[in-house]
Write an enzyme that holds these catalytic residues in place. Structure first.
Site, PDB file in Angstrom:
ATOM      1  N   TYR A  21      -3.743  21.578  -3.561  1.00 22.17           N
ATOM      2  CA  TYR A  21      -3.444  21.888  -4.178  1.00 22.17           C
ATOM      3  C   TYR A  21      -3.999  23.618  -4.523  1.00 22.17           C
ATOM      4  CZ  TYR A  21      -2.689  17.150  -4.602  1.00 22.17           C
ATOM      5  OH  TYR A  21      -2.889  15.651  -4.442  1.00 22.17           O
ATOM      6  N   TYR A 149      -2.135   7.407  -8.936  1.00 24.03           N
ATOM      7  CA  TYR A 149      -1.244   7.892  -8.263  1.00 24.03           C
ATOM      8  C   TYR A 149      -1.070   7.697  -6.561  1.00 24.03           C
ATOM      9  CZ  TYR A 149      -1.430  11.862  -4.730  1.00 24.03           C
ATOM     10  OH  TYR A 149      -1.331  12.779  -4.094  1.00 24.03           O
ATOM     11  N   ASP A 250      -0.071   0.085  -3.117  1.00 22.47           N
ATOM     12  CA  ASP A 250      -0.346   0.919  -2.986  1.00 22.47           C
ATOM     13  C   ASP A 250      -1.088   0.063  -2.321  1.00 22.47           C
ATOM     14  OD1 ASP A 250      -1.080   2.900  -1.650  1.00 22.47           O
ATOM     15  OD2 ASP A 250       0.046   4.218  -3.578  1.00 22.47           O
ATOM     16  N   LYS A 279      -4.136   6.083   4.733  1.00 17.72           N
ATOM     17  CA  LYS A 279      -5.391   6.768   5.158  1.00 17.72           C
ATOM     18  C   LYS A 279      -6.691   6.566   5.666  1.00 17.72           C
ATOM     19  CE  LYS A 279      -6.286   8.891   0.476  1.00 17.72           C
ATOM     20  NZ  LYS A 279      -5.112   9.109  -0.271  1.00 17.72           N
TER      21      LYS A 279
END
Ligand SMILES: *Cc1c(COP(=O)(O)O)cnc(C)c1O
Length: 432
Positions: A21, A149, A250, A279
């Site tokens: 980003y 997200y 998720d 992750k």
């Protein structure tokens, strides 16, 4: 090729390398890491920082763990990678058998991929192929909640929060999905049936178009670091059954103990039809993700046409990543992870308590090994990050959120340095 000097390297990084980003023409400062051990990152200038981020939820055992190092080294001797089309190997079999055992009972089929976002793409494809096979091709949208997200690829991005996410910029390319309000009440508050009403109305009115509901269970991560009531999840599970809609959970951020239970869905005693993991799957060593589903979904997808699931990444089932992931899971299960996370929760609560009542602080919340201070105004990331580095800790706030999710091996003293720095820096900010 001539080797670059230290300074040339820094210049090269600024001029040529994108960071997450970030702008390539106006890059933000980055700190160069030389090595990492335990909970410490050693910077190139010799400074040492306590990692309060676990490298974005991943490094739950800290860095350079001898058990994980050994697993990686042993697998390297055999093979680092081999294609998964037409071939298989023990590291993938070992890992998948662990995932099937560890996740809720109904989840028995595993699709391995290379990153969290891709595991979400695969989950979406599974849901659509399932509904097609059921003869319900109009069920081709997703329903989710705001403040979510799910990743940065196009399919995943389309189910991220439509305002905080990147919908406006990529509007022409994104699928149009359905969004309910962010889940309420907060974790720990009183449940009332009214909290599910908006979601229920939306699903009832649109169920003919909804293939699946996708949610982050109990903790919404990068979309706002919100913790919500597990009962919400239980009601969603009931409603998705009622309306022949799949439930995708998720668990990419919450999986492997982060919230205090192995998976956040355990808190609600809810089992999804599809679950995404990533992750912390490899303890932060390598990029790997998994999408799990049930016998029923697997069988149904397999019953239509050629029965193929339409996905197959080049690095699917990477043996090196699988071997480390199995070792990471064994390491987690063989240690007192629950006590550790509980202890961290207690210490985070104490350590961050002084933030309550500070000017500019809107909320302080802790769940498992996650501590969040929500401010009234967005922070200046660069300035605040520099202050944390000066204080010897690595934190990366975003928006109005200053937060930590440290490795589970962090000691009380190390954690005190993290929370102490958070209090001090936020206090300093309030004084201008
Ligand atoms: C980080 C994250 C993802 C995306 O994973 P990547 O590995 O960055 O692609 C998806 N969902 C949740 C909940 C996440 O926290």
């Amino acid at each position: 090729m001539t080797a670059l000097t230290g300074r040339q390297r820094d210049e090269f990084d600024r001029a040529h390398i994108w960071h997450p980003y970030a702008s390539i023409s106006r890059p933000n400062p980055v700190y160069k890491v030389e090595s990492a051990q335990g909970v410490y990152l050693t910077l190139a200038d010799g400074r040492s920082l306590i990692d309060g981020m676990s490298s974005w939820w991943a490094a739950i055992h800290g860095y350079g763990h001898p058990v994980l190092n050994a697993a990686a080294a042993a697998q390297l001797e055999k093979m680092s990678h081999v294609m998964f089309g037409g071939l298989t190997h023990d590291p993938a079999i070992e890992l998948c058998s662990r995932l099937v055992e560890l996740t809720p009972g109904p989840l028995t089929k595993v699709f391995l991929s290379d990153s969290g976002s891709v595991s979400v793409e695969v989950a979406i494809k599974m849901a659509l192929q399932y509904q097609q096979a059921k003869g319900r091709p109009d069920k081709n949208r997703l329903l989710t909640v705001r403040s979510g997200y799910h990743g940065d690829t196009l399919g995943a991005m389309a189910v991220c929060d439509p305002i905080k996410g990147m919908h406006a910029r990529f509007r022409g390319l994104l699928a149009r999905h359905l969004f309910a309000d962010p889940p309420t009440p907060c974790f720990g508050e009183e449940w009332e049936e009214g909290h599910i009403q908006g979601f229920k109305d939306l699903l009832r009115a649109n169920h003919g178009r909804v293939a699946a509901v996708i949610l982050e269970p109990v903790v919404q991560g990068a979309g706002g670091m919100r913790f919500y009531h597990p009962r919400y999840l239980e009601r969603v599970r009931e409603l998705t059954r009622e309306y022949e809609t799949l439930l995708i959970l998720d668990e990419i951020a919450t999986g492997f103990g982060r919230t205090g239970s192995m998976f956040a869905c355990h808190r609600a005693k809810v089992s999804p039809d599809i679950m995404c993991l990533g992750k912390a799957l490899t303890g932060g060593y390598l990029s790997l993700a998994a999408t799990l589903t049930t016998d029923e979904v697997g069988r149904t997808i397999g019953s239509e046409g050629s029965g193929e699931l339409r996905h197959g990444p080049t690095f699917m089932g990477n043996p090196l990543a699988c071997a480390v992931a199995s070792a990471s899971i064994d390491l987690l299960l063989s240690g007192p992870w629950q006590e550790r996370v509980e202890r961290i929760q207690g210490r985070l609560g104490q350590g961050l308590a002084p933030c309550r009542g500070l000017t500019g602080v809107k909320d302080v919340r802790v769940l498992g090994a996650i501590g969040v201070v929500e401010l009234e105004e967005p922070v200046d990331l660069e300035t605040m990050q520099a202050k944390f580095v000066e204080a010897g800790v690595w934190l990366r706030p975003f928006g109005r959120l200053v937060y930590t999710m440290p490795p589970y091996i962090i000691t009380d003293e190390e954690l005190e340095r993290v929370t102490g720095a958070m209090v001090k820096v936020i206090e300093g900010q309030a004084k201008g």
